[in-house]
Design an enzyme around this catalytic site. Structure first.
Site, PDB file in Angstrom:
ATOM      1  N   HIS A   1      18.353  25.263  57.488  1.00  0.00           N
ATOM      2  CA  HIS A   1      17.999  23.934  57.006  1.00  0.00           C
ATOM      3  C   HIS A   1      19.243  23.147  56.622  1.00  0.00           C
ATOM      4  O   HIS A   1      20.336  23.711  56.543  1.00  0.00           O
ATOM      5  CB  HIS A   1      17.013  24.012  55.841  1.00  0.00           C
ATOM      6  CG  HIS A   1      17.369  25.007  54.802  1.00  0.00           C
ATOM      7  ND1 HIS A   1      16.670  26.163  54.635  1.00  0.00           N
ATOM      8  CD2 HIS A   1      18.358  25.019  53.905  1.00  0.00           C
ATOM      9  CE1 HIS A   1      17.227  26.863  53.676  1.00  0.00           C
ATOM     10  NE2 HIS A   1      18.253  26.188  53.213  1.00  0.00           N
TER      11      HIS A   1
HETATM   12  C1  T46 Z   1      20.749  27.350  50.972  1.00  0.00           C
HETATM   13  C2  T46 Z   1      20.696  28.824  51.121  1.00  0.00           C
HETATM   14  C3  T46 Z   1      22.046  29.463  50.959  1.00  0.00           C
HETATM   15  C4  T46 Z   1      13.055  27.446  44.624  1.00  0.00           C
HETATM   16  O1  T46 Z   1      11.922  27.357  44.105  1.00  0.00           O
HETATM   17  N1  T46 Z   1      14.159  27.104  43.899  1.00  0.00           N
HETATM   18  C5  T46 Z   1      15.414  27.194  44.398  1.00  0.00           C
HETATM   19  O2  T46 Z   1      16.403  26.876  43.710  1.00  0.00           O
HETATM   20  C6  T46 Z   1      15.576  27.648  45.756  1.00  0.00           C
HETATM   21  C7  T46 Z   1      16.961  27.741  46.387  1.00  0.00           C
HETATM   22  C8  T46 Z   1      14.470  27.992  46.469  1.00  0.00           C
HETATM   23  N2  T46 Z   1      13.235  27.891  45.903  1.00  0.00           N
HETATM   24  C9  T46 Z   1      12.041  28.297  46.684  1.00  0.00           C
HETATM   25  C10 T46 Z   1      11.754  27.448  47.914  1.00  0.00           C
HETATM   26  C11 T46 Z   1      11.111  28.448  48.860  1.00  0.00           C
HETATM   27  O3  T46 Z   1       9.729  28.511  48.594  1.00  0.00           O
HETATM   28  O4  T46 Z   1      12.285  29.621  47.167  1.00  0.00           O
HETATM   29  C12 T46 Z   1      11.743  29.785  48.458  1.00  0.00           C
HETATM   30  C13 T46 Z   1      12.797  30.273  49.428  1.00  0.00           C
HETATM   31  O5  T46 Z   1      13.740  29.197  49.613  1.00  0.00           O
HETATM   32  P1  T46 Z   1      14.494  28.973  50.999  1.00  0.00           P
HETATM   33  O6  T46 Z   1      13.607  29.373  52.130  1.00  0.00           O
HETATM   34  O7  T46 Z   1      15.034  27.593  51.019  1.00  0.00           O
HETATM   35  O8  T46 Z   1      15.667  30.060  50.865  1.00  0.00           O
HETATM   36  P2  T46 Z   1      16.916  30.268  51.816  1.00  0.00           P
HETATM   37  O9  T46 Z   1      17.576  31.531  51.368  1.00  0.00           O
HETATM   38  O10 T46 Z   1      16.568  30.144  53.247  1.00  0.00           O
HETATM   39  O11 T46 Z   1      17.884  29.023  51.470  1.00  0.00           O
HETATM   40  C14 T46 Z   1      18.475  28.922  50.200  1.00  0.00           C
HETATM   41  C15 T46 Z   1      18.545  27.457  49.762  1.00  0.00           C
HETATM   42  O12 T46 Z   1      17.234  26.853  49.840  1.00  0.00           O
HETATM   43  C16 T46 Z   1      19.497  26.648  50.587  1.00  0.00           C
HETATM   44  O13 T46 Z   1      19.779  25.447  49.925  1.00  0.00           O
HETATM   45  O14 T46 Z   1      21.739  26.712  51.289  1.00  0.00           O
HETATM   46  O15 T46 Z   1      19.787  29.471  50.236  1.00  0.00           O
END
Ligand code: T46
Length: 145
Positions: A59
């Site tokens: 993303h």
């Molecule tokens: C990035 C990479 C390195 C939250 O509720 N709070 C938070 O601060 C974050 C980061 C995520 N979430 C929730 C949103 C989703 O339901 O946790 C779930 C997993 O998040 P996401 O799929 O976005 O996780 P990653 O590891 O793919 O990405 C994250 C960050 O979102 C992103 O900004 O750069 O880690």
């Protein structure tokens, strides 16, 4: 935004026979100091228990700035500005990668037991995300005009 604006930041490392210590001070206007990173830290999160070889991310962010550190183990960070891609291999606790806004990111090849620490410039906001690559591409290319 260009992938050239992402950069490696070497963090302080205080070595001792009992082990090493690294610290990160936020920058920006809020604390008036230059700090080690170019933004004030509003949020800290970490990725852990990631199965070996797994991929995360996929993303882009409209405004968020982040610093990523492999505090344990290793992974590969792939950044994409819509024109070119740049890869960083992270495997040291005293190097961070600064990621400016408007870059697509993927985190690949996590080693088993690795921990990715993330310092972020803003609280979590789903509206700041591009979750679809074609939406990101349209916005990134629109930015060039
Ligand atoms: C990035 C990479 C390195 C939250 O509720 N709070 C938070 O601060 C974050 C980061 C995520 N979430 C929730 C949103 C989703 O339901 O946790 C779930 C997993 O998040 P996401 O799929 O976005 O996780 P990653 O590891 O793919 O990405 C994250 C960050 O979102 C992103 O900004 O750069 O880690």
């Amino acid at each position: 935004m260009s992938v050239e604006q992402a950069r490696v930041i070497e963090l302080p490392k205080i070595g001792a026979p009992q082990g090493n210590l690294t610290f990160i001070e936020g920058g920006g206007e809020e604390n008036g100091s230059v700090g080690h990173i170019p933004f004030a830290i509003k949020r800290v999160y970490y990725l852990y228990d990631v199965p070996g070889g797994e991929t995360r991310g996929g993303h882009g962010h409209k405004t968020l700035e982040q610093l990523l550190v492999a505090v344990s183990g290793s992974f590969t960070l792939v950044l994409d500005d819509g024109r070119e891609r740049r890869r960083f291999f992270l495997n040291r606790s005293y190097y961070g990668i600064y990621i400016p806004p408007m870059l697509w990111r993927e985190l690949e090849d996590f080693s088993t037991g690795s921990v990715c620490l993330v310092l972020a410039s803003a609280h979590y906001d789903e509206d700041d995300y591009y979750r679809r690559y074609d939406d990101f591409l349209r916005a990134a290319r629109g930015e060039e005009r």
